[in-house]
Design a protein around this motif. Structure first.
Motif, PDB file in Angstrom:
ATOM      1  N   LEU A 168      40.891  36.004  28.815  1.00  0.00           N
ATOM      2  CA  LEU A 168      41.328  37.183  29.552  1.00  0.00           C
ATOM      3  C   LEU A 168      40.792  38.407  28.806  1.00  0.00           C
ATOM      4  O   LEU A 168      40.835  38.457  27.575  1.00  0.00           O
ATOM      5  N   GLN A 169      40.299  39.373  29.553  1.00  0.00           N
ATOM      6  CA  GLN A 169      39.774  40.574  28.909  1.00  0.00           C
ATOM      7  C   GLN A 169      39.865  41.757  29.870  1.00  0.00           C
ATOM      8  O   GLN A 169      39.688  41.598  31.077  1.00  0.00           O
ATOM      9  N   TYR A 170      40.164  42.917  29.313  1.00  0.00           N
ATOM     10  CA  TYR A 170      40.087  44.145  30.109  1.00  0.00           C
ATOM     11  C   TYR A 170      39.371  45.211  29.309  1.00  0.00           C
ATOM     12  O   TYR A 170      39.407  45.218  28.078  1.00  0.00           O
ATOM     13  N   LEU A 229      50.007  36.129  33.342  1.00  0.00           N
ATOM     14  CA  LEU A 229      48.884  36.283  32.415  1.00  0.00           C
ATOM     15  C   LEU A 229      49.282  36.080  30.966  1.00  0.00           C
ATOM     16  O   LEU A 229      48.417  35.994  30.084  1.00  0.00           O
ATOM     17  N   LEU A 230      50.581  35.969  30.711  1.00  0.00           N
ATOM     18  CA  LEU A 230      51.056  35.696  29.351  1.00  0.00           C
ATOM     19  C   LEU A 230      51.002  34.209  29.017  1.00  0.00           C
ATOM     20  O   LEU A 230      51.199  33.821  27.861  1.00  0.00           O
ATOM     21  N   ASP A 231      50.713  33.386  30.025  1.00  0.00           N
ATOM     22  CA  ASP A 231      50.637  31.939  29.812  1.00  0.00           C
ATOM     23  C   ASP A 231      49.529  31.591  28.815  1.00  0.00           C
ATOM     24  O   ASP A 231      48.465  32.223  28.795  1.00  0.00           O
ATOM     25  N   ALA A 232      49.749  30.568  28.031  1.00  0.00           N
ATOM     26  CA  ALA A 232      48.802  30.169  26.976  1.00  0.00           C
ATOM     27  C   ALA A 232      47.440  29.766  27.525  1.00  0.00           C
ATOM     28  O   ALA A 232      46.433  29.835  26.806  1.00  0.00           O
ATOM     29  N   LYS A 233      47.350  29.383  28.788  1.00  0.00           N
ATOM     30  CA  LYS A 233      46.053  28.960  29.331  1.00  0.00           C
ATOM     31  C   LYS A 233      45.059  30.118  29.420  1.00  0.00           C
ATOM     32  O   LYS A 233      43.848  29.899  29.554  1.00  0.00           O
ATOM     33  N   PRO A 288      46.107  34.426  40.288  1.00  0.00           N
ATOM     34  CA  PRO A 288      47.445  34.702  39.739  1.00  0.00           C
ATOM     35  C   PRO A 288      48.138  35.721  40.648  1.00  0.00           C
ATOM     36  O   PRO A 288      47.469  36.431  41.411  1.00  0.00           O
ATOM     37  N   LYS A 289      49.428  35.778  40.575  1.00  0.00           N
ATOM     38  CA  LYS A 289      50.155  36.721  41.427  1.00  0.00           C
ATOM     39  C   LYS A 289      50.811  37.850  40.634  1.00  0.00           C
ATOM     40  O   LYS A 289      50.938  38.957  41.133  1.00  0.00           O
ATOM     41  N   LYS A 337      52.434  42.098  24.328  1.00  0.00           N
ATOM     42  CA  LYS A 337      52.518  40.640  24.503  1.00  0.00           C
ATOM     43  C   LYS A 337      51.194  40.080  25.028  1.00  0.00           C
ATOM     44  O   LYS A 337      50.728  39.027  24.589  1.00  0.00           O
ATOM     45  N   LEU A 338      50.588  40.813  25.956  1.00  0.00           N
ATOM     46  CA  LEU A 338      49.342  40.353  26.565  1.00  0.00           C
ATOM     47  C   LEU A 338      48.207  40.281  25.550  1.00  0.00           C
ATOM     48  O   LEU A 338      47.273  39.480  25.706  1.00  0.00           O
TER      49      LEU A 338
END
Length: 357
Positions: free
Chosen positions: A173-175, A164-168, A158-159, A207-208
């Motif tokens: 995703l985790q931090y 990263l807000l995309d539904a895919k 990703p750029k 949002k994320l």
């Protein structure tokens, strides 16, 4: 830091990291034992420099230290904030001799009176921004904040943050947790920089959260999940993830940019301090001297994949070359660590409020 300076730094840098292992229980060490010359030193450290396969930088330099001095290294690891909190709880019965964390937790440890001044041999070769002027802490391994992605499932990294807000990415995703893990706190620092302040950063992270798996006290546990494809994206740091990628072929390193901007990162060194009222102070001093020795610093990139803290150590091994490529084109900014140290609780509280964590 301008790009030209970054490239000079990257080529001169060295580091080592590997998968962090679970915390090892450490028995109490008495003052009587210290007075009797007990041959042990206890290290509390942020995860990332030790390998579960025994081939990390800590594994190598601790073994060399024991062989050289006869002093056994007892090792306990966890998130940076976790290690500081543990040391605070033990303040009336100090167990650790050396504390190693990422910023801003090393500054936090100093502010809580956990550290005593000691300038290790070789620390004169460490840049001023990477050590405390009063000798309370000194970086032993330099590093940069970053993210990882699964190269098998994503044809390219990703750029932008916005991607990263995309539904895919939902559930993939985790931090790691800000305020607990150093790299998790780095997510706050970088997002506040990239989005131009606390409020817009929290608006984005809110949002994320729709895609976020949830909290993790340890950043190092996220890379294996990313390599296996359980996650598509996670946070990390360059040294740890570069070392992990040796045994995790699907792991790629990248740096998010704000839409329309450049990819950014900042220095996130492993900083070491001698613990105040340490049960084995002299042994702690000897270990700090060893970690900053030219011998140990030359192993940082070669063994694991990070950057040396000493400016006079300039590695040219294959890892050092590859690390230079990874950092090329990344804009390096310098956080206001004094502000972050002073306001960290408020920033973490804002994140908790925004994300419902």
């Amino acid at each position: 830091m301008p790009r030209t300076r970054l490239l000079r730094t990257a080529t001169a840098l060295t580091g080592s990291l590997a998968l962090a292992v679970g915390a090892t229980a450490c028995g109490a060490s008495s003052s009587a034992g210290a007075a009797g010359g007990e041959k042990v030193v206890t290290v509390y450290s942020a995860d990332g420099l030790k390998s579960d396969k025994g081939d990390g930088w800590y594994d190598k330099v601790f073994a060399d230290f024991t062989k050289k001095t006869g002093i056994e290294v007892k090792y306990v690891e966890g998130g940076s904030g976790e290690m500081v909190q543990r040391a605070v709880r033990e303040k009336t019965n100090t167990q650790a001799d050396v504390l190693i964390t990422l910023p801003p937790f090393i500054q936090q440890a100093d502010g809580k009176g956990l550290l005593q001044a000691y300038k290790p041999q070789g620390s004169e070769q460490v840049n001023g921004a990477d050590k405390a002027a009063d000798g309370k802490w000194t970086s032993v391994v330099n590093n940069y904040f970053g993210f990882v992605y699964n190269k098998k499932e994503l044809p390219e990294a990703p750029k932008t943050w916005e991607e990263l807000l995309d539904a895919k990415y939902k559930g993939r995703l985790q931090y790691s947790t800000p305020g607990v893990a150093g790299d998790g706190t780095a997510v706050l620092i970088k997002s506040m920089h990239d989005f131009g302040g606390k409020e817009p950063a929290m608006e984005y992270l809110k949002k994320l959260q729709a895609n976020n798996v949830g909290p993790s006290s340890s950043t190092s546990k996220l890379a294996p999940k990313t390599d296996k494809g359980e996650l598509l994206v996670a946070n990390g740091d360059v040294q740890m993830n570069f070392a992990q990628s040796r045994s995790m072929p699907n792991l790629g390193i990248w740096f998010p940019a704000k839409e329309g901007g450049r990819p950014t990162s900042f220095a996130l060194p492993y900083a070491a301090g001698l613990v105040d009222k340490a049960p084995h102070t002299e042994n702690g001093k000897k270990l700090l001297d060893h970690l900053l020795s030219a011998e140990a610093q030359k192993l940082v990139s070669e063994v694991g994949g990070g950057f040396p803290a000493r400016a006079d150590v300039k590695p040219t091994d294959a890892n050092a070359v590859e690390l230079t490529k990874i950092m090329t084109g990344v804009e390096i900014f310098e956080p206001d660590w004094a502000d972050i140290d002073e306001n960290l609780t408020g920033y973490v509280d804002a994140w908790k409020s925004a994300t419902g964590s």
